[in-house]
Design a protein around this motif. Structure first.
Motif, PDB file in Angstrom:
ATOM      1  N   TYR A  22      23.911 -28.106   3.667  1.00 43.70           N
ATOM      2  CA  TYR A  22      22.888 -28.593   4.585  1.00 43.70           C
ATOM      3  C   TYR A  22      21.516 -28.619   3.908  1.00 43.70           C
ATOM      4  CZ  TYR A  22      26.074 -28.177   8.621  1.00 43.70           C
ATOM      5  OH  TYR A  22      27.101 -28.321   9.509  1.00 43.70           O
ATOM      6  N   GLY A  23      21.228 -27.606   3.098  1.00 49.21           N
ATOM      7  CA  GLY A  23      19.948 -27.546   2.397  1.00 49.21           C
ATOM      8  C   GLY A  23      19.762 -28.701   1.432  1.00 49.21           C
ATOM      9  N   ILE A  24      20.817 -29.039   0.729  1.00 46.40           N
ATOM     10  CA  ILE A  24      20.756 -30.174  -0.199  1.00 46.40           C
ATOM     11  C   ILE A  24      20.551 -31.471   0.581  1.00 46.40           C
ATOM     12  CG2 ILE A  24      22.098 -31.575  -1.828  1.00 46.40           C
ATOM     13  CD1 ILE A  24      23.437 -28.878  -2.714  1.00 46.40           C
ATOM     14  N   ARG A  25      21.339 -31.644   1.644  1.00 51.25           N
ATOM     15  CA  ARG A  25      21.215 -32.869   2.442  1.00 51.25           C
ATOM     16  C   ARG A  25      19.832 -32.971   3.091  1.00 51.25           C
ATOM     17  NH1 ARG A  25      27.005 -32.177   5.092  1.00 51.25           N
ATOM     18  NH2 ARG A  25      25.907 -32.581   7.040  1.00 51.25           N
ATOM     19  N   ALA A  26      19.333 -31.845   3.614  1.00 50.62           N
ATOM     20  CA  ALA A  26      18.004 -31.845   4.240  1.00 50.62           C
ATOM     21  C   ALA A  26      16.926 -32.196   3.216  1.00 50.62           C
ATOM     22  CB  ALA A  26      17.717 -30.478   4.867  1.00 50.62           C
ATOM     23  N   SER A  27      17.019 -31.612   2.041  1.00 53.19           N
ATOM     24  CA  SER A  27      16.030 -31.884   0.992  1.00 53.19           C
ATOM     25  C   SER A  27      16.030 -33.353   0.602  1.00 53.19           C
ATOM     26  CB  SER A  27      16.305 -31.015  -0.242  1.00 53.19           C
ATOM     27  OG  SER A  27      16.182 -29.648   0.076  1.00 53.19           O
ATOM     28  N   ILE A  28      17.207 -33.934   0.477  1.00 52.28           N
ATOM     29  CA  ILE A  28      17.308 -35.359   0.132  1.00 52.28           C
ATOM     30  C   ILE A  28      16.717 -36.219   1.246  1.00 52.28           C
ATOM     31  CG2 ILE A  28      18.887 -37.279  -0.328  1.00 52.28           C
ATOM     32  CD1 ILE A  28      20.815 -35.120  -1.564  1.00 52.28           C
ATOM     33  N   PHE A  29      17.072 -35.911   2.490  1.00 55.23           N
ATOM     34  CA  PHE A  29      16.550 -36.672   3.630  1.00 55.23           C
ATOM     35  C   PHE A  29      15.031 -36.588   3.684  1.00 55.23           C
ATOM     36  CE2 PHE A  29      15.270 -36.477   8.201  1.00 55.23           C
ATOM     37  CZ  PHE A  29      15.401 -37.834   8.476  1.00 55.23           C
ATOM     38  N   ILE A  30      14.487 -35.382   3.554  1.00 57.51           N
ATOM     39  CA  ILE A  30      13.045 -35.195   3.621  1.00 57.51           C
ATOM     40  C   ILE A  30      12.361 -35.901   2.455  1.00 57.51           C
ATOM     41  CG2 ILE A  30      11.188 -33.473   3.520  1.00 57.51           C
ATOM     42  CD1 ILE A  30      13.235 -31.594   5.048  1.00 57.51           C
ATOM     43  N   ALA A  31      12.942 -35.824   1.271  1.00 59.70           N
ATOM     44  CA  ALA A  31      12.367 -36.518   0.109  1.00 59.70           C
ATOM     45  C   ALA A  31      12.364 -38.027   0.319  1.00 59.70           C
ATOM     46  CB  ALA A  31      13.142 -36.154  -1.157  1.00 59.70           C
ATOM     47  N   LEU A  48      18.380 -38.373  -6.313  1.00 58.16           N
ATOM     48  CA  LEU A  48      19.247 -38.345  -5.133  1.00 58.16           C
ATOM     49  C   LEU A  48      18.629 -39.124  -3.975  1.00 58.16           C
ATOM     50  CD1 LEU A  48      20.288 -34.603  -5.421  1.00 58.16           C
ATOM     51  CD2 LEU A  48      21.573 -36.609  -6.183  1.00 58.16           C
ATOM     52  N   ALA A  49      17.321 -38.960  -3.781  1.00 59.73           N
ATOM     53  CA  ALA A  49      16.627 -39.679  -2.704  1.00 59.73           C
ATOM     54  C   ALA A  49      16.638 -41.186  -2.953  1.00 59.73           C
ATOM     55  CB  ALA A  49      15.193 -39.160  -2.564  1.00 59.73           C
ATOM     56  N   LEU A  50      16.448 -41.589  -4.202  1.00 58.21           N
ATOM     57  CA  LEU A  50      16.474 -43.018  -4.523  1.00 58.21           C
ATOM     58  C   LEU A  50      17.841 -43.628  -4.250  1.00 58.21           C
ATOM     59  CD1 LEU A  50      14.338 -43.159  -7.804  1.00 58.21           C
ATOM     60  CD2 LEU A  50      13.729 -44.089  -5.555  1.00 58.21           C
ATOM     61  N   GLY A  51      18.895 -42.865  -4.509  1.00 61.72           N
ATOM     62  CA  GLY A  51      20.245 -43.352  -4.229  1.00 61.72           C
ATOM     63  C   GLY A  51      20.457 -43.610  -2.750  1.00 61.72           C
ATOM     64  N   VAL A  52      19.942 -42.709  -1.912  1.00 58.72           N
ATOM     65  CA  VAL A  52      20.057 -42.884  -0.460  1.00 58.72           C
ATOM     66  C   VAL A  52      19.185 -44.043   0.001  1.00 58.72           C
ATOM     67  CG1 VAL A  52      19.575 -41.809   1.775  1.00 58.72           C
ATOM     68  CG2 VAL A  52      20.700 -40.487  -0.026  1.00 58.72           C
ATOM     69  N   LYS A  53      17.965 -44.077  -0.511  1.00 60.13           N
ATOM     70  CA  LYS A  53      17.016 -45.130  -0.114  1.00 60.13           C
ATOM     71  C   LYS A  53      17.545 -46.524  -0.463  1.00 60.13           C
ATOM     72  CE  LYS A  53      12.067 -45.987  -0.415  1.00 60.13           C
ATOM     73  NZ  LYS A  53      10.822 -45.604  -1.061  1.00 60.13           N
ATOM     74  N   SER A  54      18.209 -46.646  -1.627  1.00 66.01           N
ATOM     75  CA  SER A  54      18.721 -47.944  -2.066  1.00 66.01           C
ATOM     76  C   SER A  54      20.036 -48.323  -1.389  1.00 66.01           C
ATOM     77  CB  SER A  54      18.934 -47.936  -3.577  1.00 66.01           C
ATOM     78  OG  SER A  54      20.025 -47.097  -3.914  1.00 66.01           O
ATOM     79  N   GLY A  55      20.673 -47.358  -0.727  1.00 67.50           N
ATOM     80  CA  GLY A  55      21.961 -47.625  -0.097  1.00 67.50           C
ATOM     81  C   GLY A  55      23.143 -47.419  -1.028  1.00 67.50           C
TER      82      GLY A  55
END
Length: 149
Positions: free
Chosen positions: A8-17, A131-138
């Motif tokens: 959850y901490g990793i996922r939260a950090s990625i989401f917040i970033a 990690l955040a860029l990967g989520v942001k780009s889809g």
């Protein structure tokens, strides 16, 4: 492999970033919803991440959680794992023995040693920004697909 709190901490950090890179602070309810975690549990995880300087917290109107642009680029995944789970995942015994070493190895010591080294390399060299860029780009996702719809 990681504790539920660490996941959850990793996922939260990625989401917040991801949100911080867009100039958006997010509240605890949004974080909990996005990472599919109970809100009280998420709050405890956020306290750990804030205490360890991974996430910034602002109170009051317009407050919430964020990560500075500079921090997004420099925070490594290992910092999140260390803050929540400590270093046992990449230093400990593969079958949980208290004493396991080159001199007195457990049955999986040599095989697990290679896995630990690869894991440590990945944790040490992966930034929150990647990690955040990967989520942001889809290219990657923080939630599983609901294939029943």
């Amino acid at each position: 492999m990681f504790s539920k709190a660490c996941e959850y901490g990793i996922r939260a950090s990625i989401f917040i970033a991801t949100k911080s890179s867009q100039g958006i602070r997010v509240g605890i309810k949004d974080v909990a919803k996005e990472i599919d975690s109970p809100e009280p549990f998420t709050a405890k995880i956020m306290q750990i991440l804030t205490k360890n300087g991974i996430i910034d917290s602002a109170k009051g109107v317009g407050g919430g959680f964020e990560v500075s642009t500079r921090a997004i680029k420099s925070i490594k995944l290992i910092q999140i794992v260390d803050a929540i789970d400590g270093d046992n995942i990449y230093k400990g015994c593969g079958i949980g023995l208290k004493e396991c070493s080159e001199v007195h190895p457990c049955p999986v010591h040599n095989q697990f040693k290679q896995i630990r080294e690869l894991l440590l390399d990945m944790l040490t060299n992966t930034t929150l920004e990647e990690l955040a860029l990967g989520v942001k780009s889809g290219d990657s996702f923080l939630k599983t697909l609901n294939i029943n719809n």
